[in-house]
Design an enzyme around this catalytic site. Structure first.
Site, short mmCIF file in Angstrom:
data_model
loop_
_atom_site.label_atom_id
_atom_site.label_comp_id
_atom_site.label_asym_id
_atom_site.label_seq_id
_atom_site.Cartn_x
_atom_site.Cartn_y
_atom_site.Cartn_z
N ARG A 20 0.91 -1.08 0.10
CA ARG A 20 0.06 0.11 0.12
C ARG A 20 0.90 1.29 0.20
O ARG A 20 2.02 1.17 -0.17
CB ARG A 20 -0.93 0.05 1.11
CG ARG A 20 -0.41 0.06 2.60
CD ARG A 20 -1.32 0.13 3.90
NE ARG A 20 -1.83 -1.07 3.83
CZ ARG A 20 -1.68 -2.18 4.61
NH1 ARG A 20 -0.44 -1.91 5.19
NH2 ARG A 20 -2.46 -3.30 4.53
N TYR A 168 12.14 8.33 16.79
CA TYR A 168 11.74 8.10 15.37
C TYR A 168 12.89 8.94 14.35
O TYR A 168 13.25 8.21 13.43
CB TYR A 168 10.41 8.99 15.23
CG TYR A 168 10.12 9.11 13.72
CD1 TYR A 168 9.94 8.08 13.02
CD2 TYR A 168 9.95 10.54 12.93
CE1 TYR A 168 9.54 8.06 11.62
CE2 TYR A 168 9.56 10.55 11.75
CZ TYR A 168 9.38 9.24 11.11
OH TYR A 168 9.01 9.49 9.72
#
Length: 418
Positions: A20, A168
């Protein structure tokens, strides 16, 4: 949009996270040339909230003109990576291009990031990219058009990009450091580059982070697919570059970027890790009262919140509360506001009918938001998007990020009343 030239006909492209989003868009772009696509992703069965599996992606790739090999791959599992690489070589005879697209994200600060999330981001982003590259490199070295493309940002050491989501940033920069090292290590044999978007791209991850309505501030995944295609067309000597999608497409002669916008003409949300925004983004963001993350404010400072603006905002919020809103939200929010009319306020969306007040809530807050009174009023009046405020450091969040995102829906309802 960028037309296909047939350059990738017969090439084998190994893409992680290709079921996706951006990964699938790159796969479909290459498939239009007649490329062989290895779909290396985890999703073998349909997800209840996310579209697509490796098998549905394979059907789309075939329909676009390519050949497909769906492989169940969790990039944290070295054996699954090796197995997929072996299957790709057996079926297609080699590997020409690797796209390290698989990634995990949690925009939380150090104390709010569980060790499990830290491990996930490090193992998917940095370790997964490294191991997948390592497995593919022996075959890439045999290709005449060898490329590794990591979807990772420029190595920007501005502390802004670390203080809000340190784990992150480290994990994404690990992917970028793979580019830095491998480009030099395999110079002349494999082109190794990074690609990053100028603006937010509409994916399932962006919906999760930005909440309802964020898509209007995003570009389509097609812009990243076109930019990747530009890179794949270049020789092996084009290596060690940190490329911004918009920049390379401009070099290819693309002038109309509205075709990539979800909502043409709407201001776009700048992506992380980029200090400078193009004039177009800055101008459009300013017209909506938003400020790109590091735009130098040389103009007059924003006006202070009018006297009683915070109290008035909370009054309107209280008048708009309902049992349905409380039932849908089920959270207690605490606001630490600085500046005129500042102080501690709370919004209780757990108690029957909801409640607001000055001071700390009687029950522990699920989310604590810290910002100036000016930005608080702007957010609830729709002049400053919460996502933009968070990315630019104007809004600091502690607690449950999913519940923080829910609050944006309530803010959207307030816009017409403030």
């Amino acid at each position: 949009m960028l037309p296909n030239t047939g350059k990738l006909a017969g090439c084998t492209v190994f893409i992680t996270g290709a079921s996706r989003g951006i990964g699938k868009a790159i796969a479909l772009k290459a498939a239009k040339d007649g490329a062989n696509i290895v779909i290396a992703a985890k999703t073998a069965q349909a997800h209840p909230k996310l579209p697509g599996t490796i098998y549905t992606a394979a059907e789309e790739i075939k329909a676009a003109g390519g050949k497909a090999l769906p492989c169940i791959v969790d990039v944290r599992d070295e054996e699954q990576i090796s197995s997929a690489v072996e299957k790709a070589v057996e079926k297609f005879g080699g590997i020409d291009i690797l796209v390290n697209n698989a990634s995990a994200i949690s925009l939380t600060n150090t104390l709010e990031t569980p060790t499990k999330k830290v491990d996930l981001m490090m193992n998917v982003n940095t370790r997964g990219t490294y191991l997948t590259s390592k497995a593919c490199i022996p075959y890439l070295k045999k290709s005449k058009v060898a490329h590794i493309l990591n979807l990772s940002p420029p190595l920007n050491l501005n502390p802004l990009w670390f203080k809000q989501h340190c784990a992150y940033t480290i994990a994404k920069y690990g992917m970028s450091m793979c580019v830095l090292g491998m480009a030099e290590e395999f110079k002349g044999e494999i082109a190794v580059n990074a690609l990053w978007p100028r603006t937010a791209i509409h994916t399932a991850a962006m919906d999760m982070l930005g909440g309802s309505g964020v898509e209007s501030q995003c570009r389509k995944v097609d812009i990243m697919a076109d930019a990747a295609y530009c890179i794949f067309k270049k020789p092996k000597s084009f290596t060690g570059n940190f490329i911004i999608d918009e920049n390379i497409l401009k070099e290819e002669g693309i002038k109309n970027f509205d075709v990539y916008a979800i909502t043409p003409g709407h201001p776009l949300l700048p992506d992380f890790f980029l200090d400078e925004q193009p004039a177009m983004v800055t101008k459009k963001a300013d017209s909506y009262g938003a400020v790109p993350e590091l735009k130098e404010e040389k103009t007059q400072p924003p006006p202070k919140a009018r006297s009683g603006a915070v109290e008035e905002t909370f009054r309107i919020v209280k008048d708009s509360l309902s049992d349905d809103i409380v039932k849908a939200t089920q959270a207690v929010y605490q606001f630490e506001l600085s500046g005129e009319d500042g102080g501690t306020w709370f919004l209780d969306l757990k108690s029957k009918g909801g409640n607001i007040g000055y001071g700390e809530p009687s029950d522990q807050a699920d989310v604590v938001m810290s910002m100036s009174t000016d930005d608080f009023v702007k957010m609830f009046s729709g002049k400053l998007k919460p996502t933009m405020a968070f990315m630019s450091g104007k809004l600091k969040i502690k607690g449950n990020m999913a519940l923080a995102i829910k609050l944006e829906k309530l803010m959207n309802q307030m816009n017409s009343k403030l």
